[in-house]
Design an enzyme around this catalytic site. Structure first.
Site, PDB file in Angstrom:
ATOM      1  CB  SER A  83      -7.799  -3.892  -3.536  1.00 33.97           C
ATOM      2  OG  SER A  83      -9.192  -3.694  -3.471  1.00 33.97           O
ATOM      3  CG  HIS A  84     -10.228  -7.654  -4.325  1.00 35.56           C
ATOM      4  ND1 HIS A  84      -9.808  -6.524  -4.989  1.00 35.56           N
ATOM      5  CD2 HIS A  84     -10.318  -8.626  -5.256  1.00 35.56           C
ATOM      6  CE1 HIS A  84      -9.654  -6.816  -6.276  1.00 35.56           C
ATOM      7  NE2 HIS A  84      -9.951  -8.084  -6.459  1.00 35.56           N
ATOM      8  CG  ASP A 121     -12.006  -4.208  -0.334  1.00 36.99           C
ATOM      9  OD1 ASP A 121     -12.388  -3.295   0.413  1.00 36.99           O
ATOM     10  OD2 ASP A 121     -11.424  -3.988  -1.418  1.00 36.99           O
ATOM     11  CG  ASP A 139      -8.615  -1.069  -0.422  1.00 38.05           C
ATOM     12  OD1 ASP A 139      -9.420  -1.993  -0.592  1.00 38.05           O
ATOM     13  OD2 ASP A 139      -8.372  -0.229  -1.316  1.00 38.05           O
ATOM     14  CG  ASP A 149     -11.729  -0.105  -2.432  1.00 38.10           C
ATOM     15  OD1 ASP A 149     -11.791  -1.274  -2.001  1.00 38.10           O
ATOM     16  OD2 ASP A 149     -11.096   0.209  -3.458  1.00 38.10           O
ATOM     17  NE  ARG A 150     -12.647  -4.374  -4.987  1.00 37.35           N
ATOM     18  CZ  ARG A 150     -12.523  -4.965  -6.170  1.00 37.35           C
ATOM     19  NH1 ARG A 150     -13.351  -5.928  -6.508  1.00 37.35           N
ATOM     20  NH2 ARG A 150     -11.582  -4.599  -7.014  1.00 37.35           N
ATOM     21  CE  LYS A 186     -13.227  -0.642  -5.855  1.00 36.44           C
ATOM     22  NZ  LYS A 186     -12.448  -0.149  -7.001  1.00 36.44           N
TER      23      LYS A 186
END
Length: 562
Positions: A112-113, A286, A288, A290-291, A386
């Site tokens: 992710s982030h 981010d 991937d 999703d944010r 998300k």
């Protein structure tokens, strides 16, 4: 073939899968293979001849891991694997494909982030047939299997096919379907938003925007949607749009600290920038995708305010919600801004622990339409993750509606929308302090100390802050209204009589050690233009003194403030 192996004891998935340093996956013997086989074994015979989606955010080791997983899938009797060019898929795209293709589940390679690279982080997570992160009983089963695993299955053969060309390929008895993931995602967005209206709005001469992909997987999706579909110049709109294995050496976390290119561009950096040179709208993703972070011209929108505003405007601005919302939800640490909207519009509100999986059951039961977390995550029931690009399109839809009757040169901007919201509902002043790199031992000691203080009623530190009166102090616990599962120890809460809150939580998204997060919130109906740092200072001072955070962790200050 079957390969003997030795189990590891540290493969317990966190809130978003298993995250470790890349070297653990790359250099520890069979570390990746053990975890993937544990996933497959947890699914049992149901997995046979079924379809799985496989993709990742493009970070270092993504391609090699995907090749291993394809070989293991074939050896474990999977019927079809759906992949994309270079195995690049955003997390929301994977969720949408699982649902749209009626797949059995999916494997997402992302941390992710978190930073990427040989010396940084890598991650693996499994999503179920609803498109959402595996629920606790599944991840618990995976972990138990991983501690006892004795062998894994893998083919001797290596897949040999054109990964850049969409089509159906054979790999032994298993099919590999290569799809155009970017187009599939864009087509999904067209069923939610009015692209014609958006295209008309973004073509205004008095509107400019930028989108920072932070060298993550969002780049190709942004170029497709904002460039090809909405007609903007992708070269000027899409910052850092080329996915890179190390995210260009950056930290792909869309906040005011790490999204420095966007922050500078939007006039929120240290350098003074003339207003006319600052775009009207800015957003970041981010690793991937999703944010999201939303910015106006020299103006930051907190994720909590963003959620509240999207919930408030969704029915009138987004065709997908024209019949109204089934419900809305926020994670417990997220500010109560959306609570005021839900009360005013008579929308059922749910408060859940941090972790997107907790929203999934509510969506599947038909009780939830839009949800969000203060950690820059917002989404809806179109998927079970998300969705960063979705949030940007939601904001563009809100701006398009707000400017429906405005003339060129009289643009209603992001700041105008937010301040109008505050004027109607009041303002929730909010901040989050992240203390990264704490030792696990210090994190545990800190929370044990706070639990003891709550049990003993020790709030002497509050005596010097007479403006606050303690209403309650506890540790958040959640019983899922759908499956009745219980999530304990989900954060320390101190709530004042005026609604102000102090919250402490240990993050489960890091690869090593512990991150302590401190959340501070204060509501005002009338004082709408204060500087957040000044408005929140007394609560911050109390929280640090009461918790003894500095003393226990050795951290003199936060790593990140949002």
């Amino acid at each position: 073939m079957e390969v003997k192996t030795t189990p590891y004891k540290d493969q317990k998935p966190g809130t978003s899968g298993l995250r470790k340093k890349t070297k653990a996956f790359e250099e520890k013997e069979n570390y990746l293979e053990n975890f993937i086989q544990s996933i497959f074994d947890s699914l049992g015979d149901e997995l046979k001849k079924k379809t799985l989606v496989l993709g990742g955010d493009g970070r270092y080791y993504n391609k090699e891991a995907c090749s291993i997983i394809l070989r293991m899938a074939a050896a474990n009797g999977v019927g079809k694997m759906i992949v994309s060019s270079k195995y690049l898929m955003s997390t929301p795209c994977v969720s949408g494909l699982i649902r749209g293709k009626h797949a059995f589940g999916g494997i997402i390679l992302t941390a992710s982030h978190n930073p990427g690279g040989k010396d940084e982080d890598f991650g693996v997570k499994y999503n179920g047939s609803n498109g959402g992160p595996a629920v606790s009983n599944v991840t618990d089963k995976i972990f138990e299997i991983s501690k006892e695993i004795k062998a894994y299955k893998i083919t001797k053969e290596v897949p040999d096919y054109n990964n850049d060309k969409p089509g159906l390929y054979k790999f032994g008895s298993m099919d590999i379907e290569v799809i155009d993931a970017v187009s599939a995602y864009a087509d999904k967005m067209k069923t939610i938003f009015d692209f014609d209206k958006l295209k008309t709005f973004v073509s205004r001469k008095d509107f400019t925007m930028v989108y920072d992909s932070m060298h993550g997987v969002a780049g190709p999706f942004a170029q497709k949607i904002f460039g090809e579909e909405l007609g903007l110049d992708a070269k000027t709109v899409c910052l850092n749009g080329e996915p890179k294995e190390d995210f260009g050496g950056g930290h792909p976390d869309p906040n005011l600290t790490y999204a420095h290119d966007l922050v500078e561009t939007m006039g929120l950096g240290k350098k003074e920038v003339a207003d006319e040179k600052v775009p009207d709208f800015g957003a970041a993703a981010d690793g991937d995708a999703d944010r999201n972070m939303i910015l106006g011209k020299k103006f930051f929108v907190t994720p909590s305010d963003s959620l509240a505003i999207i919930v408030d405007k969704a029915q009138e601005c987004i065709p997908y919600f024209k019949k109204g919302l089934k419900g809305c939800a926020r994670s417990m640490p997220t500010s109560g801004a959306v609570d005021f909207v839900a009360k005013a519009k008579d929308i059922k509100l749910h408060e859940v622990p941090t972790g997107w999986k907790y929203f999934g059951n509510l969506m599947d039961s038909g009780d939830l339409s839009i949800c969000g977390e203060e950690s820059f995550g917002t989404g809806s029931d179109h998927i079970r993750e998300k969705d960063g690009v979705w949030a940007v399109l939601a904001w563009l839809s809100i701006l398009a509606q707000a400017n429906e009757d405005s003339k060129e040169g009289k643009l209603v901007g992001v700041e105008d929308v937010v301040k109008a919201h505050w004027a109607k509902y009041g303002r929730n002043y909010y901040t989050r302090y992240d203390y990264e790199g704490c030792t696990s031992e210090a994190g545990a000691e800190l929370f044990d100390l706070m639990r003891k203080k709550i049990k003993d009623g020790d709030f002497k530190a509050l005596e010097k802050f007479s403006q606050y009166k303690l209403k309650k102090a506890d540790e958040f616990e959640y019983t899922d209204p759908v499956d009745k599962s219980v999530a304990k120890k989900q954060g320390i809460r101190i709530v004042m009589e005026d609604g102000s809150r102090v919250i402490f939580r240990l993050s489960g998204t890091g690869s090593v050690g512990a991150t302590v997060r401190m959340y501070i919130e204060q509501y005002s109906k009338t004082e709408l233009d204060s500087v957040p740092a000044e408005a929140l200072k007394p609560l911050i001072d109390f929280a640090l003194e009461w918790s003894e955070l500095k003393k226990v962790t050795g951290k003199n200050g936060p790593t990140v403030i949002t």
